[in-house]
Design an enzyme around this catalytic site. Structure first.
Site, PDB file in Angstrom:
ATOM      1  N   CYS A 184       0.862  -1.178   0.000  1.00 34.16           N
ATOM      2  CA  CYS A 184       0.000   0.000   0.000  1.00 34.16           C
ATOM      3  C   CYS A 184       0.894   1.221   0.000  1.00 34.16           C
ATOM      4  O   CYS A 184       2.096   1.135   0.238  1.00 34.16           O
ATOM      5  CB  CYS A 184      -0.949   0.025   1.197  1.00 34.16           C
ATOM      6  SG  CYS A 184      -0.159   0.556   2.716  1.00 34.16           S
TER       7      CYS A 184
ATOM      8  N   ASP B  86      -8.326  26.072 -29.021  1.00 39.22           N
ATOM      9  CA  ASP B  86      -7.604  26.558 -30.188  1.00 39.22           C
ATOM     10  C   ASP B  86      -8.304  25.939 -31.399  1.00 39.22           C
ATOM     11  O   ASP B  86      -8.980  24.921 -31.272  1.00 39.22           O
ATOM     12  CB  ASP B  86      -6.143  26.110 -30.118  1.00 39.22           C
ATOM     13  CG  ASP B  86      -5.373  26.466 -31.375  1.00 39.22           C
ATOM     14  OD1 ASP B  86      -5.474  27.625 -31.810  1.00 39.22           O
ATOM     15  OD2 ASP B  86      -4.693  25.581 -31.916  1.00 39.22           O
TER      16      ASP B  86
END
Length: 732
Positions: A59, A436
């Site tokens: 973990c 754009d």
């Protein structure tokens, strides 16, 4: 899980369950350490950088425990443990490799070289032996308890001691390395306390549940790394290099740009390459999420990890070792771990005080009633120990990173790379998107539609001059002009003193004369005004070719919308996200695209104008800027989040907070939906974690729940939080 002892051997170790991310505070999370890593050197601005490969981290709390142990060493400037790629990186002024290895060995971890082969995996029997042993001993203890109470009690004590030994040993190691409130410490105190008051069966049950949680933790960690492991496995270990007509098998690290390699049908590319064969189909789904094979022609670039679908192909290597498309994605994943979301940082700070506060409450619960009210010591010690186990913040600590890691992994599977939790969190808040035009809403491959020379010059001459100036430029319009000249088989002269003019165009010396290529409107062209207006009204982009201040003619180009642009805009509107076009192109060409998509637009913008427009829009609501070119990079930086198209320039990709590798605009919609789903998931996880803690805090004080239910609640909350986070991986 198992933790290496000081001699590198594995010893049984029990740790509660946790999931798949870089957890904030090792001290606070249920995990134990079985980490091992790798030392490689590189120069760094802050001294020398050393790196190791870390194996056995079940973990992300392991990662924080490793960081804790190393950070205390003198001379360490910076330390990072990247859980997803299992890597430890240390920046230091002096060679501290021996100290790092010694410190981690004392903390119960081992290291190995980054280039060393993977350690062989332990057999499943050996891996699960601690759990099996404890289950068998627990069953025997229950059986003895039914027939002979004294023998049953002794059996439970023996079971507890067998399970407790590795945990207590690891707790001591972690305390010495600076991790004072690790779950191993809490479990050790609770188990010893339970034995002290005679709750032997519950002490053993606590450890058994703890070990079950640990196995779940290992499963979650492997799920977390599956995406990264699959990505690393895309590159073959060897390549077939062609040299002087001979084939030779070489390690991929020995390939250099310019080498010619051969890839068989069904084989994967070991490096980014330029196709030398006439044409071929490549499966790039593992990198881009694009399920349909992509057709490539001679000269096209093909990324490392792509599979040649149906034929033997020859390619020229383009990437240096460690700099291929796969390596860049892995680097983005590492960077993503460093960019934690604000909510992650908040949970980190909260968890740092949560466990000590709960321990203080447990101590008060143990002492106050017996001392002040003459209550039973045994009853309140038992309640105090139960509260101590409730103090494990595993579920809380992983609630955010588990969801964020799952969200990032789910996005990557769909060809969207998001650089960390901060970007994912910001993306979920976006209500505006600025696009754009060229290369973003359009495919970015315009074609020359018309050439209109002035009197006294031919179309071929005009195109030749323009191509000479534009040769080597990366802008799509420039490449279209050069491509048109090449198709016409024109002899393109060499230009000298080539110079880009920001926001205006590009100029160079051709045959001793100054030639300028610029947008219409950037230079007087009275003779062509009517023609320019007509072409721009039709949605075409017009460039002027100017020699020594004389306009020689105009070249018209037109791009096409991406196939999914209209659908993507419609779906964004359905999400409540408003779109706007920000482009340096002429207003008429922008209006044609905007009208087709139903968007507002601002045209004729220089890079600084785009930054200003983005800043203004961002003040009203969080805005994402989507672009692909160098001129978009400043605007992307100014936006709440910058998103680059995968076909964009390196500058745009570097500046962006996220990238669409497949160039599909619908991926933007999926990114926003996923970010919002991740936010909801985080809220659910925090509610589960704190809700269960609160419920069991009350029931413990009321005497309704005991030790084993406290551990079950903690493990259960962790399992629920992890399972809830993993739901994000299944989103369509």
């Amino acid at each position: 899980m198992s933790t290496p002892d000081n001699h590198g051997k594995k010893a049984p170790q029990f740790a509660a369950f946790k999931p798949l991310t870089t957890v904030q505070n090792a001290n606070d999370c249920c995990c134990d350490g079985a980490c091992s890593s790798t030392p490689t050197l590189s120069e760094n601005v802050s001294g020398t950088r050393y790196s190791w490969k870390v194996s056995g981290m079940d973990c992300a709390a392991c990662a924080r425990k490793v960081e804790n142990a190393v950070r205390q060493l003198a001379g360490v400037n910076q330390v990072q443990v990247l859980f997803a790629t299992e890597k430890l990186v240390v920046d230091a002024d002096n060679d501290i490799r021996a100290q790092v290895e010694s410190a981690l060995q004392k903390a119960g971890y081992s290291l190995r070289d980054e280039q060393a082969a993977e350690e062989p995996q332990a057999s499943r029997l050996k891996e699960n032996l601690p759990l099996i042993t404890l289950i068998v001993m627990m069953a025997i203890s229950w059986g003895l308890e039914q027939f002979n109470h004294p023998f049953g009690q002794l059996a439970f004590i023996a079971t507890t001691l067998v399970g407790l030994y590795p945990i207590a040993r690891q707790a001591l190691r972690l305390i010495k390395s600076g991790s004072y409130f690790a779950i191993e410490t809490l479990m050790s105190v609770a188990a010893i306390g339970a034995l002290f008051i005679g709750a032997t069966a519950e002490a053993a049950m606590v450890l058994l549940l703890f070990l079950i949680g640990e196995r779940l933790e290992g499963w979650a960690a492997s799920r977390a790394r599956q995406g990264v492991s699959a990505l690393m496995a895309l590159k073959p270990e060897t390549a077939t290099r062609l040299r002087k007509g001979e084939r030779e098998e070489v390690a991929i690290n020995s390939l250099r740009p310019g080498d010619v390699i051969e890839v068989a049908a069904g084989g994967r590319l070991p490096a980014d390459g330029k196709l030398l064969s006439p044409f071929a189909s490549f499966d790039e789904s593992a990198l881009t999420g694009e399920s349909i094979p992509v057709e490539r022609a001679t000269g096209d670039k093909v990324p490392a990890g792509a599979t040649s679908v149906d034929r033997l192909v020859t390619l020229e290597v383009l990437s240096e070792p460690g700099a291929s498309a796969i390596d860049r994605i892995l680097k983005l994943i590492e960077e993503a771990e460093e960019r934690r979301a604000p909510i992650e940082r908040f949970i980190d700070r909260f968890s740092r005080i949560y466990t000590p506060a709960i321990m203080a409450v447990a101590l008060l619960v143990t002492l106050v009633p017996p001392l002040l009210f003459a209550a039973s010591w045994q009853e309140w010690i038992y309640k105090g120990l139960t509260l101590l186990l409730i103090g494990c913040p595993c579920a809380l600590v992983i609630s955010t990173p588990a969801a964020i890691t799952s969200g990032l992994a789910a996005a990557a599977r769909r060809g969207a790379l998001i650089k960390g939790g901060a970007a994912l969190e910001q993306l979920g808040r976006v209500t505006q998107v600025a696009f754009d035009k060229t290369g973003t809403l359009t495919v970015g491959k315009p074609r020359v539609t018309a050439i209109h020379p002035a009197t006294g010059i031919s179309e071929s001459e005009l195109l030749t001059l323009a191509a000479a100036v534009e040769q080597g430029a990366t802008h799509p319009l420039a490449q279209a002009i050069v491509r048109e000249a090449q198709v016409a088989e024109l002899a393109i002269p060499t230009a000298e003193s080539q110079r880009a003019l920001v926001g205006s165009g590009i100029e160079a010396q051709v045959n001793g004369e100054r030639v300028l290529i610029c947008a219409a409107g950037k230079h007087p062209a009275d003779a062509f005004t009517g023609l320019i207006n007509e072409l721009e009204s039709a949605g075409q982009t017009v460039v002027l070719v100017v020699r020594n201040d004389d306009v020689l003619g105009v070249i018209a180009l037109q791009d096409t919308l991406r196939a999914d642009a209209a659908t993507a805009i419609s779906e964004l509107n359905a999400l409540g996200v408003k779109g706007v076009i920000l482009t340096g192109d002429n207003p008429r060409a922008a209006a044609a695209i905007a009208g087709e998509l139903g968007l507002e637009f601002k045209a004729g913008l220089l890079p600084e104008d785009k930054v200003k427009a983005v800043t203004e829009l961002n003040q009203h609501a969080p805005l994402a800027m989507v672009g692909d070119g160098i001129n978009d990079a400043p605007a992307m930086k100014a936006a709440a989040i910058g998103i680059a198209m995968g076909s964009g320039t390196d500058v745009a990709l570097e500046t962006a907070d996220a990238a669409l590798t497949h160039n599909h605009l619908r991926g933007l919609v999926q990114m926003i939906e996923l970010a919002r789903a991740t936010h909801a998931n985080i809220r659910q996880n925090i509610t589960i974690a704190l809700g269960l803690k609160g419920i069991f805090l009350v029931t413990t004080l009321l005497g309704m729940t005991g030790l084993w239910l406290a551990v079950l609640a903690d493990t259960g909350a962790t399992v629920l939080v992890t399972a809830n986070a993993l739901r994000l991986l299944r989103r369509r």
